[in-house]
Design a protein around this motif. Structure first.
Motif, PDB file in Angstrom:
ATOM      1  N   HIS A  64      40.868   7.228  25.507  1.00 24.82           N
ATOM      2  CA  HIS A  64      39.930   8.309  25.817  1.00 24.82           C
ATOM      3  C   HIS A  64      38.605   7.788  26.366  1.00 24.82           C
ATOM      4  O   HIS A  64      37.688   8.577  26.601  1.00 24.82           O
ATOM      5  CB  HIS A  64      39.698   9.166  24.575  1.00 24.82           C
ATOM      6  N   LYS A  65      38.517   6.493  26.582  1.00 25.98           N
ATOM      7  CA  LYS A  65      37.371   5.925  27.292  1.00 25.98           C
ATOM      8  C   LYS A  65      37.641   5.840  28.794  1.00 25.98           C
ATOM      9  O   LYS A  65      36.716   5.550  29.564  1.00 25.98           O
ATOM     10  CB  LYS A  65      37.074   4.513  26.762  1.00 25.98           C
ATOM     11  N   GLN A  66      38.890   6.081  29.212  1.00 29.48           N
ATOM     12  CA  GLN A  66      39.232   5.984  30.630  1.00 29.48           C
ATOM     13  C   GLN A  66      38.722   7.201  31.381  1.00 29.48           C
ATOM     14  O   GLN A  66      38.939   8.339  30.948  1.00 29.48           O
ATOM     15  CB  GLN A  66      40.753   5.865  30.809  1.00 29.48           C
ATOM     16  N   VAL A 113      38.429  10.113  34.351  1.00 28.35           N
ATOM     17  CA  VAL A 113      39.425  10.938  35.038  1.00 28.35           C
ATOM     18  C   VAL A 113      39.706  10.378  36.428  1.00 28.35           C
ATOM     19  O   VAL A 113      38.799   9.976  37.161  1.00 28.35           O
ATOM     20  CB  VAL A 113      38.927  12.398  35.135  1.00 28.35           C
ATOM     21  N   TRP A 126      46.846  14.685  31.486  1.00 31.49           N
ATOM     22  CA  TRP A 126      47.049  13.275  31.172  1.00 31.49           C
ATOM     23  C   TRP A 126      48.530  12.910  31.184  1.00 31.49           C
ATOM     24  O   TRP A 126      49.407  13.747  30.997  1.00 31.49           O
ATOM     25  CB  TRP A 126      46.423  12.924  29.827  1.00 31.49           C
ATOM     26  N   PRO A 170      44.149  10.000  32.410  1.00 29.27           N
ATOM     27  CA  PRO A 170      43.843  11.381  32.785  1.00 29.27           C
ATOM     28  C   PRO A 170      43.767  11.585  34.303  1.00 29.27           C
ATOM     29  O   PRO A 170      43.302  10.710  35.050  1.00 29.27           O
ATOM     30  CB  PRO A 170      42.479  11.607  32.138  1.00 29.27           C
ATOM     31  N   SER A 212      38.004  15.803  26.672  1.00 32.74           N
ATOM     32  CA  SER A 212      38.627  14.704  25.931  1.00 32.74           C
ATOM     33  C   SER A 212      38.517  13.374  26.666  1.00 32.74           C
ATOM     34  O   SER A 212      38.837  12.327  26.094  1.00 32.74           O
ATOM     35  CB  SER A 212      40.101  15.034  25.667  1.00 32.74           C
ATOM     36  N   TYR A 213      38.090  13.399  27.932  1.00 35.25           N
ATOM     37  CA  TYR A 213      37.925  12.184  28.737  1.00 35.25           C
ATOM     38  C   TYR A 213      36.621  12.285  29.519  1.00 35.25           C
ATOM     39  O   TYR A 213      36.191  13.390  29.875  1.00 35.25           O
ATOM     40  CB  TYR A 213      39.080  12.023  29.736  1.00 35.25           C
ATOM     41  N   GLU A 227      37.021   0.492  29.696  1.00 30.41           N
ATOM     42  CA  GLU A 227      37.506   1.103  30.946  1.00 30.41           C
ATOM     43  C   GLU A 227      38.353   0.124  31.749  1.00 30.41           C
ATOM     44  O   GLU A 227      38.084  -1.080  31.776  1.00 30.41           O
ATOM     45  CB  GLU A 227      36.324   1.566  31.800  1.00 30.41           C
TER      46      GLU A 227
END
Length: 226
Positions: free
Chosen positions: A137-139, A141, A174, A181, A200-201, A211
């Motif tokens: 969830h650090k990635q 979009v 996702w 995502p 969420s992202y 990342e």
């Protein structure tokens, strides 16, 4: 004589029926469900046999002797010494970025790292991998102009089977394998107007160390890597 006999038989049958009915009522009144007694715990770590879901107490497991300096050095090239309170917090925390378990099949770290084996261990030197459920969830979009995108995790042995993701809806879509995502460019304004706590992202790179710097791509080579 006959009518008298019939009347006597009828009276006896009526009395017998009344007695039977009364006994049934009394039996029903005094019948109760037996109390279920669980086994009594004799040690702090024992779980009652009839209640496996009972909470288990988590007594401290780090020894007070960890606060004493030693002449040896650990994996971080420093003296093997730590405060028991800080070590106990690391022992019961599932991951540095996630406190509890995130799967029902997981064994809590506080249960696994208990007993004499870890009593005098320096907790900072124990393996503490980050939880991937939080890292994904650090990635940011991946924005696209296509209604359908595909994802194979980057291909190669570290990838996953290619799947196709529909980005028609105004939401972050996702990958159900790796969690990366995707979203359509036409929904950018709508998504950017939403509060951050509802997303969420992240919608753009934030510079977080987790990342993936290289953009996600779909590979055609069997063993190609991202």
């Amino acid at each position: 004589m006959l009518p008298t006999t019939l009347r006597a038989l009828r009276a006896r049958s009526t009395a017998a029926a009344t007695t039977l009915s009364t006994s049934r009522v009394l039996t029903h009144t005094h019948t109760h469900t037996p109390t279920r007694h669980g086994s009594t715990a004799t040690t702090p770590n024992q779980v009652p046999a009839n209640d496996p879901a009972a909470p288990r107490p988590t007594p401290p497991n780090v020894s007070e002797t960890n606060a004493m300096a030693t002449s040896s050095e650990g994996s971080f090239d420093k003296v093997l010494q730590e405060q028991p309170e800080a070590a106990e917090e690391m022992r019961i925390t599932q991951a540095p970025n996630y406190k509890g378990i995130w799967s029902r099949s997981q064994n809590p770290r506080s249960v696994g790292m208990s007993g004499p084996r870890f009593e005098q261990s320096i907790m900072e030197d124990q393996p503490r991998p980050y939880a991937a459920i939080e890292l994904i969830h650090k990635q940011p979009v991946r924005w696209t102009h296509d209604r359908t995108v595909s994802c194979d995790g980057g291909g190669g042995p570290l990838g996953h089977p290619r799947i196709f993701i529909n980005t028609d809806k105004p939401q972050i879509c996702w990958c159900t394998y790796c969690g990366l995502p995707f979203a359509h460019e036409k929904h950018r304004t709508f998504l950017e107007a939403k509060p951050k706590h509802e997303l969420s992202y992240p919608l753009a790179p934030t510079g977080d160390a987790a990342e993936v710097n290289e953009a996600q791509k779909v590979t055609d080579e069997p063993l190609a890597q991202r």
